[in-house]
Design an enzyme around this catalytic site. Structure first.
Site, PDB file in Angstrom:
ATOM      1  N   LYS A 175       0.804  -1.219   0.000  1.00  0.00           N
ATOM      2  CA  LYS A 175       0.000   0.000   0.000  1.00  0.00           C
ATOM      3  C   LYS A 175       0.841   1.274   0.000  1.00  0.00           C
ATOM      4  O   LYS A 175       0.484   2.275  -0.611  1.00  0.00           O
ATOM      5  CB  LYS A 175      -0.953  -0.019   1.189  1.00  0.00           C
ATOM      6  CG  LYS A 175      -2.052  -1.071   1.077  1.00  0.00           C
ATOM      7  CD  LYS A 175      -2.962  -1.032   2.288  1.00  0.00           C
ATOM      8  CE  LYS A 175      -4.183  -1.918   2.100  1.00  0.00           C
ATOM      9  NZ  LYS A 175      -3.874  -3.316   1.825  1.00  0.00           N
ATOM     10  N   ARG A 223      -7.182  -8.283  -8.445  1.00  0.00           N
ATOM     11  CA  ARG A 223      -7.901  -9.552  -8.573  1.00  0.00           C
ATOM     12  C   ARG A 223      -9.371  -9.258  -8.797  1.00  0.00           C
ATOM     13  O   ARG A 223      -9.800  -8.097  -8.785  1.00  0.00           O
ATOM     14  CB  ARG A 223      -7.747 -10.371  -7.291  1.00  0.00           C
ATOM     15  CG  ARG A 223      -8.175  -9.584  -6.045  1.00  0.00           C
ATOM     16  CD  ARG A 223      -8.225 -10.438  -4.809  1.00  0.00           C
ATOM     17  NE  ARG A 223      -8.326  -9.655  -3.587  1.00  0.00           N
ATOM     18  CZ  ARG A 223      -9.440  -9.122  -3.101  1.00  0.00           C
ATOM     19  NH1 ARG A 223     -10.568  -9.239  -3.786  1.00  0.00           N
ATOM     20  NH2 ARG A 223      -9.439  -8.447  -1.965  1.00  0.00           N
ATOM     21  N   GLY A 248      -8.987  -7.163   2.434  1.00  0.00           N
ATOM     22  CA  GLY A 248     -10.103  -7.873   3.016  1.00  0.00           C
ATOM     23  C   GLY A 248     -10.497  -7.392   4.402  1.00  0.00           C
ATOM     24  O   GLY A 248     -11.152  -8.111   5.158  1.00  0.00           O
ATOM     25  N   GLY A 249     -10.087  -6.165   4.768  1.00  0.00           N
ATOM     26  CA  GLY A 249     -10.441  -5.630   6.070  1.00  0.00           C
ATOM     27  C   GLY A 249      -9.562  -6.103   7.203  1.00  0.00           C
ATOM     28  O   GLY A 249      -9.754  -5.711   8.349  1.00  0.00           O
ATOM     29  N   HIS A 266     -14.377  -3.286   9.354  1.00  0.00           N
ATOM     30  CA  HIS A 266     -13.634  -3.032   8.115  1.00  0.00           C
ATOM     31  C   HIS A 266     -13.917  -4.069   7.023  1.00  0.00           C
ATOM     32  O   HIS A 266     -13.215  -4.096   6.014  1.00  0.00           O
ATOM     33  CB  HIS A 266     -12.128  -2.962   8.377  1.00  0.00           C
ATOM     34  CG  HIS A 266     -11.739  -1.913   9.358  1.00  0.00           C
ATOM     35  ND1 HIS A 266     -11.941  -0.569   9.136  1.00  0.00           N
ATOM     36  CD2 HIS A 266     -11.159  -2.000  10.585  1.00  0.00           C
ATOM     37  CE1 HIS A 266     -11.503   0.125  10.169  1.00  0.00           C
ATOM     38  NE2 HIS A 266     -11.032  -0.712  11.061  1.00  0.00           N
ATOM     39  N   LYS A 292      -2.742   0.574   8.986  1.00  0.00           N
ATOM     40  CA  LYS A 292      -3.086  -0.414   7.962  1.00  0.00           C
ATOM     41  C   LYS A 292      -1.871  -1.260   7.622  1.00  0.00           C
ATOM     42  O   LYS A 292      -0.760  -0.747   7.479  1.00  0.00           O
ATOM     43  CB  LYS A 292      -3.589   0.285   6.688  1.00  0.00           C
ATOM     44  CG  LYS A 292      -4.853   1.090   6.881  1.00  0.00           C
ATOM     45  CD  LYS A 292      -5.249   1.840   5.628  1.00  0.00           C
ATOM     46  CE  LYS A 292      -5.719   0.915   4.531  1.00  0.00           C
ATOM     47  NZ  LYS A 292      -6.248   1.665   3.375  1.00  0.00           N
ATOM     48  N   HIS A 328     -16.781   4.324   1.140  1.00  0.00           N
ATOM     49  CA  HIS A 328     -15.887   3.463   0.366  1.00  0.00           C
ATOM     50  C   HIS A 328     -16.446   3.344  -1.055  1.00  0.00           C
ATOM     51  O   HIS A 328     -17.455   2.692  -1.280  1.00  0.00           O
ATOM     52  CB  HIS A 328     -15.810   2.082   1.025  1.00  0.00           C
ATOM     53  CG  HIS A 328     -14.910   1.120   0.336  1.00  0.00           C
ATOM     54  ND1 HIS A 328     -13.786   0.595   0.930  1.00  0.00           N
ATOM     55  CD2 HIS A 328     -14.949   0.571  -0.909  1.00  0.00           C
ATOM     56  CE1 HIS A 328     -13.186  -0.241   0.080  1.00  0.00           C
ATOM     57  NE2 HIS A 328     -13.883  -0.264  -1.035  1.00  0.00           N
TER      58      HIS A 328
END
Length: 630
Positions: A116, A297, A164-165, A235, A158, A208
């Protein structure tokens, strides 16, 4: 077109890929672990290969076994689905090096967007707006805390390799930063094998918004419009929709253009999603929407995009992997109607969304709508994998119609005895702010128990149940029940007792006209019990066979394991004084962390837990006794 395909995944997404492959005449190969030997995806494929024990790290996460299975069965290509190895660049490269076709983006693109911090730097250089935060290499906890102070509270920690939270923690102040950092790093290491983190400014009312993009090997990149995934718990998304409520054409054009720009910056091929965070305090505006990350993906929520565009995204993946150009140009894509998806999880919302396991004795999803699932009646939900068991998808002309359709489909779906989030989803869909499209990622948390707790059956509901029992069996009559009797010079007592989910419940019987029930019933095969359906909730109601009430283990201070798992943190010692709500230990199960807390002030009288130990459901981990100390 490819002739054969191995799906390196399980459950719902494996079944979804097999469905399209079969339509295209592509032979499919499934892989499975011990826990999945009788799974639906194994039986749906043309061939299946066993790849190891139940834990994912010994089966679905072992790339060598998957490549060996592909070679042994003559599969031409490998489709990773989502999760597991789907965003692992080393695995993608290994597939290519083995002479197989990788149904996904180039490994270099996965690498560029997989971390990220690096992805944000790349996007900023490409002119894509990014959120303020810390992306540095220095991972010293003291440095991270200093950077968090500089950004300003609250901040979001993060995992650099997250998705995927998982590996995400909101931190409200400096006092809780150290604990949240360690918890986030543990979960990141467990889920992704990388405990590095980044910091972001936490947006108070975030939405989001994400954009589906698609590229091919001929240099074409298109977007398939946006999705709104703001309704999240811990999340993780629970309801997604397309298009996004309140998105005007000017903002849509700006956000989708930024998404295409991001995809082109990494020479993207295949299906991908550019995720944005939007400040919803003043509606959706292009200048208040920032790049968050890219998922290289197919997304869990891809069906809502398919429903509004008429495109089969898995088919596009297979065609692009076969070397074909994208089937449609940007100007040929448009939005048709409104689509919504609800994720059906095996979990208990009233207990912090704790995963639920067991056999699906009843699994009946209502209506003719689209359902993507990897389970069926009689299947076993194990503790080894993600607790999502199905996705229910609807498509309508307008958003309000889609909301009502989805709530209606869920309300009379029946899953038993495994606990699910169905009733929670129904309440969420009928929430006034959700109905109005006034969404943000904190909505569920703000609602608290009002949306998480089942209200339970009313006296009228139980009266309906008593009448239902009387119709089913001549051995049961409300008028002959032990608590129903005549009183001299007074109205007759009308108190009855039924067992609700095993707990004896008394109620004031209200005679009911047959056919005028306010809830639904489903037979279980026994005349003395039934499933009551109301507002999406399920209650097992049976004729009471006891005269006493039931007790609760919580009141005696017993701390038991709610499900099989591993103890990863222990914060107490025997004889130690604890306070109500104090965290005692942390259990890891189904790839998530679950903290167990003290029910009251007291002393640790018994301790049977140790870090690293595997425990079974119902195991007594500790016992707290009430007491006073100085």
């Amino acid at each position: 077109m490819l002739k054969s395909l191995l799906i390196a995944n399980r459950g719902e997404i494996a079944c979804r890929i097999i469905r399209t492959a079969r339509r295209l005449g592509v032979r499919t190969v499934a892989v499975y672990s011990d826990a999945d030997a009788r799974a639906l995806h194994v039986r749906a494929a043309d061939e299946a290969v066993h790849i190891g024990p139940s834990p994912a790290r010994e089966s679905y996460l072992v790339g060598e076994k998957i490549i060996a299975a592909a070679k042994a069965t003559g599969a031409e290509a490998i489709h990773p689905g989502y999760g597991f190895l789907s965003e692992n660049a080393a695995f993608a490269q290994a597939v290519i090096d083995a002479g197989l076709i990788w149904v996904g983006p180039r490994p270099a693109s996965i690498t560029a967007m997989g971390l990220k911090d690096a992805a944000k730097k790349l996007m900023a250089a490409a002119g894509v707006p990014v959120t303020p935060g810390y992306l540095g290499e220095d991972q010293d906890p003291k440095r991270l805390k200093q950077e968090a102070e500089a950004i300003g509270w609250p901040v979001l920690i993060k995992a650099v390799a997250g998705g995927g939270g998982k590996g995400m923690r909101r931190v409200n102040d400096a006092a809780e930063f150290d604990e949240m950092l360690q918890s986030c790093k543990r979960e990141a290491a467990s889920s992704f094998g990388d405990d590095r983190v980044l910091l972001e400014k936490y947006i108070e009312r975030p939405r989001h918004i994400e954009v589906q993009v698609f590229g091919d090997t001929h240099g074409n990149v298109v977007h398939l419009f946006e999705r709104d995934c703001s309704l999240q718990r811990r999340h993780q998304k629970v309801i997604e929709e397309a298009p996004a409520p309140g998105m005007d054409e000017v903002t849509r054009a700006a956000v989708c253009e930024a998404a295409v720009k991001a995809a082109k910056a990494v020479d993207y091929v295949g299906a991908g999603t550019i995720e944005f965070i939007a400040d919803a305090s003043e509606g959706l505006r292009a200048d208040r929407i920032w790049f968050m990350e890219m998922n290289t993906r197919l997304q869990v929520e891809h069906p809502v995009t398919e429903e509004i565009t008429g495109v089969d995204l898995v088919e596009w993946q297979l065609r692009v992997a076969s070397g074909e150009a994208l089937p449609l140009k940007q100007e040929e894509l448009s939005i048709d109607g409104w689509a919504m998806e609800a994720r059906l999880y095996a979990e208990d919302p009233s207990k912090g969304f704790l995963p639920s396991i067991g056999t699906l004795s009843v699994f009946t999803l209502c209506g003719d709508t689209r359902v993507d699932t990897g389970v069926e009646e009689g299947a076993t939900i194990s503790p080894y994998y993600d607790p999502m068991i199905a996705k229910v998808i609807v498509h309508a002309d307008e958003r309000q119609q889609a909301l009502e359709m989805l709530a209606g489909e869920l309300e009379f779906s029946v899953v038993w005895p495994v606990k699910t989030n169905i009733a929670f989803l129904v309440r969420l869909l009928r929430d006034p702010d959700v109905q109005a499209g006034d969404l943000d990622t904190g909505l569920i948390a703000r609602r608290g128990d009002a949306i998480l707790q089942d209200p339970g059956p009313t006296a009228r509901d139980l009266s309906d149940a008593a009448t239902w029992f009387a119709r089913q069996s001549t051995k049961f009559s409300p008028m002959a029940a032990p608590l129903f009797g005549f009183r001299l010079n007074r109205e007759p007592e009308r108190w009855l007792a039924l067992d609700v989910n095993g707990e004896r419940t008394t109620f004031d019987y209200q005679p009911t006209t047959v056919g005028a029930y306010e809830c639904g019933f489903q037979e279980t095969g026994s005349p003395s019990e039934q499933l009551m359906l109301k507002g999406g909730a399920r209650y097992l109601v049976s004729i009471s066979r006891t005269t006493g009430g039931s007790g609760s283990a919580a009141s005696d201070g017993a701390i038991v394991s709610p499900m099989p798992g591993k103890i990863i943190a222990l914060a107490i010692a025997k004889g130690e004084a604890v306070t109500k709500g104090q965290k005692l230990l942390t259990l890891e199960a189904m790839k998530m962390e679950h903290s167990l807390a003290s029910p009251f002030d007291g002393i640790v009288a018994e301790l049977n837990a140790e870090e690293g130990a595997q425990v079974s459901e119902g195991a007594l981990l500790a016992r707290i006794e009430k007491g006073e100390w100085e």
